[in-house]
Design an enzyme around this catalytic site. Structure first.
Site, PDB file in Angstrom:
ATOM      1  N   PRO A  43      67.784  -0.367  78.680  1.00  0.00           N
ATOM      2  CA  PRO A  43      68.652  -0.940  79.724  1.00  0.00           C
ATOM      3  C   PRO A  43      69.224   0.138  80.636  1.00  0.00           C
ATOM      4  O   PRO A  43      69.430  -0.102  81.828  1.00  0.00           O
ATOM      5  CB  PRO A  43      69.761  -1.645  78.929  1.00  0.00           C
ATOM      6  CG  PRO A  43      69.650  -1.145  77.527  1.00  0.00           C
ATOM      7  CD  PRO A  43      68.276  -0.630  77.324  1.00  0.00           C
ATOM      8  N   ASP A 248      29.777  37.996  42.487  1.00  0.00           N
ATOM      9  CA  ASP A 248      29.534  38.037  41.045  1.00  0.00           C
ATOM     10  C   ASP A 248      30.480  37.131  40.275  1.00  0.00           C
ATOM     11  O   ASP A 248      31.460  36.635  40.800  1.00  0.00           O
ATOM     12  CB  ASP A 248      29.783  39.460  40.546  1.00  0.00           C
ATOM     13  CG  ASP A 248      28.591  40.347  40.800  1.00  0.00           C
ATOM     14  OD1 ASP A 248      27.527  39.811  41.126  1.00  0.00           O
ATOM     15  OD2 ASP A 248      28.746  41.571  40.670  1.00  0.00           O
ATOM     16  N   LYS A 270      26.470  37.478  36.943  1.00  0.00           N
ATOM     17  CA  LYS A 270      25.789  37.927  35.741  1.00  0.00           C
ATOM     18  C   LYS A 270      26.754  37.833  34.583  1.00  0.00           C
ATOM     19  O   LYS A 270      27.713  38.589  34.511  1.00  0.00           O
ATOM     20  CB  LYS A 270      25.354  39.391  35.883  1.00  0.00           C
ATOM     21  CG  LYS A 270      24.188  39.594  36.806  1.00  0.00           C
ATOM     22  CD  LYS A 270      23.991  41.048  37.080  1.00  0.00           C
ATOM     23  CE  LYS A 270      25.147  41.592  37.896  1.00  0.00           C
ATOM     24  NZ  LYS A 270      24.964  42.936  38.398  1.00  0.00           N
ATOM     25  N   GLY A 302      36.275  44.312  40.578  1.00  0.00           N
ATOM     26  CA  GLY A 302      36.736  45.700  40.397  1.00  0.00           C
ATOM     27  C   GLY A 302      36.226  46.593  41.510  1.00  0.00           C
ATOM     28  O   GLY A 302      36.301  46.245  42.683  1.00  0.00           O
ATOM     29  N   ASP A 303      35.689  47.744  41.135  1.00  0.00           N
ATOM     30  CA  ASP A 303      35.101  48.663  42.105  1.00  0.00           C
ATOM     31  C   ASP A 303      33.583  48.608  41.969  1.00  0.00           C
ATOM     32  O   ASP A 303      33.067  48.588  40.857  1.00  0.00           O
ATOM     33  CB  ASP A 303      35.599  50.085  41.840  1.00  0.00           C
ATOM     34  CG  ASP A 303      34.996  51.049  42.853  1.00  0.00           C
ATOM     35  OD1 ASP A 303      35.592  51.201  43.938  1.00  0.00           O
ATOM     36  OD2 ASP A 303      33.916  51.620  42.578  1.00  0.00           O
ATOM     37  N   THR A 331      39.597  49.195  40.197  1.00  0.00           N
ATOM     38  CA  THR A 331      38.784  48.951  39.014  1.00  0.00           C
ATOM     39  C   THR A 331      39.640  48.337  37.901  1.00  0.00           C
ATOM     40  O   THR A 331      40.871  48.469  37.907  1.00  0.00           O
ATOM     41  CB  THR A 331      38.116  50.262  38.555  1.00  0.00           C
ATOM     42  OG1 THR A 331      37.182  49.956  37.530  1.00  0.00           O
ATOM     43  CG2 THR A 331      39.125  51.267  38.045  1.00  0.00           C
ATOM     44  N   MET A 383      33.218  46.285  29.065  1.00  0.00           N
ATOM     45  CA  MET A 383      32.128  45.542  28.409  1.00  0.00           C
ATOM     46  C   MET A 383      31.982  45.940  26.949  1.00  0.00           C
ATOM     47  O   MET A 383      30.874  46.068  26.443  1.00  0.00           O
ATOM     48  CB  MET A 383      30.790  45.803  29.142  1.00  0.00           C
ATOM     49  CG  MET A 383      30.790  45.318  30.561  1.00  0.00           C
ATOM     50  SD  MET A 383      29.253  45.704  31.428  1.00  0.00           S
ATOM     51  CE  MET A 383      29.548  47.384  31.934  1.00  0.00           C
ATOM     52  N   GLY A 412      42.924  40.593  32.988  1.00  0.00           N
ATOM     53  CA  GLY A 412      43.975  41.449  33.550  1.00  0.00           C
ATOM     54  C   GLY A 412      44.269  41.136  35.005  1.00  0.00           C
ATOM     55  O   GLY A 412      43.363  40.847  35.786  1.00  0.00           O
TER      56      GLY A 412
END
Ligand code: SAH
Length: 468
Positions: A43, A248, A270, A302-303, A331, A383, A412
């Site tokens: 309005p 990987d 792997k 890692g490296d 690493t 490993m 880790g």
């Protein structure tokens, strides 16, 4: 995702605002600047709206809102201070299948309006889904400060040159690389500052002198032990520039998520004794992808040069004459040491540090055990889990004390990290009862005992999960 973000083209389209006060005036300004034909039911009008009406920019219907068919409008906004009227407008819009925004009433909205940083054609829209509008405005001012004023002009310039760049670089990969290099170069600053004619000339030069990329290249990038914040800045850049990412098993999904959304990702993981792709095939794959002209990021946990077969892959690339570069990664030993608070060296307890693999090319490893058994030395086995009983037996047989502190660290730096500590002699038993499923690093040395002293004051740092 609570809301689906989208940008709406309103140029020349009819939108309806119900309400004529200050809030309505703000919505009008926004919609008008997006080129909408705004109709308004109220309005009485706020002075700004009145000005717009007098200039015939706003179609005013001077009346109280009564229920009606809203299907003629692309968007509907209810901005009155009467909750009943607002609800009626929302119901009418819903019935007509039109998106509706009811100011300050999220439960009646089918769309909400974000905070905006406008460098048209570049726009950044920020929303907290209505949860914290003040936070959204804060973010907006931070982004405002971050984005140069000339950004819009840069985008417009790019649009004008798009077709010509396409003709010069018909292949998508090459074209994308041209744009990326341009936007990363110092030239960008000047393109944003100078006036249009000068910018055109600079762009023409840049395009004329851009090299035609002939071949692809491979970057071998260390992804670190898992926490994405442990990626190097160089690694991140190479990952984000890549057309293809070959990764990987040990690369965390959080790191992988930092790749470009449209990059192809190839898993060649792997797991020991379960080779997804033999090494020779991975080497051949890298060569093939690079020969297709792609920028390949070979991403390794890692490296890449620490028990990562990075050297083997580069040998193949070198033989094939393919350009490459390497970005190192944190690493596992360094990542695990930091996250489990085990200093790898210490002036009293460890003067040397050895990384050893527990798994050789054909299975068993034959390191110099008497050297590894030396005192005041930290030994880290990668490993090593499956040959742990033998590793421990050899170290003990060569004179390392059975009560030497030792640790097993699983996953880790990741949120599910587990650290099990004990003595060297106990390790095989500890490993059995822990029933590890993730990657495990073995640390042997007096430094492991320091963890207990260092642990109490650590700050929990898991915020990165939100980053990824
Ligand atoms: N290039 C990698 C090592 C690959 S060998 C690096 O530099 O870290 C694989 C081994 O690394 C695993 O068996 C495990 O011993 C160790 N490892 C890798 N990531 C790990 C992690 N997040 N936590 C514990 N150990 C890890």
């Amino acid at each position: 995702m609570d809301y689906f973000p989208a940008f709406h083209d309103l140029r020349g389209r009819a939108v309806l605002i119900v309400g004529g006060g200050e809030v309505a005036a703000r919505k009008y300004a926004l919609l008008a600047s997006a080129g909408a034909r705004v109709f308004l039911v109220a309005p009485a009008l706020h002075p700004e709206l009145e000005t717009a009406r007098n200039k015939a920019e706003l179609m005013h219907m001077p009346e109280h809102y009564a229920s009606r068919d809203l299907s003629a409008y692309t968007l509907v906004v209810a901005a009155t201070d009467d909750a009943t009227v607002n609800a009626q407008v929302a119901a009418d819009a819903e019935r007509a299948g039109r998106p509706v925004n009811v100011v300050d009433t999220p439960e009646l909205c089918s769309f909400i309006v974000p905070a905006i940083v406008d460098r048209s054609p570049v726009q950044v829209a920020i929303s907290t889904g209505g949860a914290a509008p003040v936070l959204a405005r804060r973010l907006r001012s931070q982004i405002e400060a971050l984005l140069p004023a000339g950004l819009g002009r840069l985008a417009e310039l790019s649009a004008r040159w798009r077709e010509r760049v396409k003709r010069r670089f018909p292949a998508l990969t090459a074209r994308r690389r041209f744009w990326e290099r341009l936007f990363d170069s110092p030239l960008v600053e000047r393109l944003m500052q100078v006036e249009e004619r000068a910018a055109e000339a600079l762009f023409a030069d840049a395009l004329a002198s851009a090299e035609l990329p002939s071949r692809g290249e491979v970057s071998l990038v260390g992804a670190g032990p898992g926490d994405p914040e442990l990626l190097t800045l160089k690694g991140l850049r190479l990952l984000q520039e890549a057309d293809v990412v070959v990764y990987d098993r040990l690369v965390s999904k959080e790191v992988l998520a930092l790749a470009r959304r449209d990059a192809e990702t190839l898993y060649v993981g792997k797991a020991k004794a379960d080779h997804a792709l033999p090494q020779e095939d991975i080497n051949a794959l890298l060569v093939r992808l690079a020969r297709e002209g792609k920028r390949v990021c070979r991403l390794k946990g890692g490296d890449p040069f620490v028990f990562g077969r990075g050297g083997e892959e580069l040998e193949t690339l070198a033989e094939a004459g393919i350009a490459y570069q390497v970005a190192p990664g944190i690493t596992a030993a360094l990542g695990c040491a930091a996250s489990s608070l085990i200093p790898l060296t210490h002036r009293e307890h460890a003067q040397s540090l050895v990384y050893v693999t527990g798994h050789g090319k054909d299975g068993e490893v034959h390191p110099d055990w008497s050297l590894l058994a030396s005192p005041r030395q930290t030994v880290v086995f990668y490993m090593g889990l499956s040959s742990l009983p033998r590793l421990v037996r050899e170290l003990l047989a060569h004179g390392r004390a059975g009560d030497t502190p030792a640790a097993l660290i699983e996953n880790g730096t990741l949120p599910n990290e587990r650290v099990v500590t004990g003595t060297l002699a106990e390790l095989p038993q500890l490993a059995l009862s822990a029933q590890f499923g993730g990657p495990v690093l073995i640390m042997v040395g007096e430094v492991v005992a320091l963890r207990e002293r260092l642990a109490p004051h650590r700050v929990a740092d898991r915020d990165w999960r939100r980053v990824a």
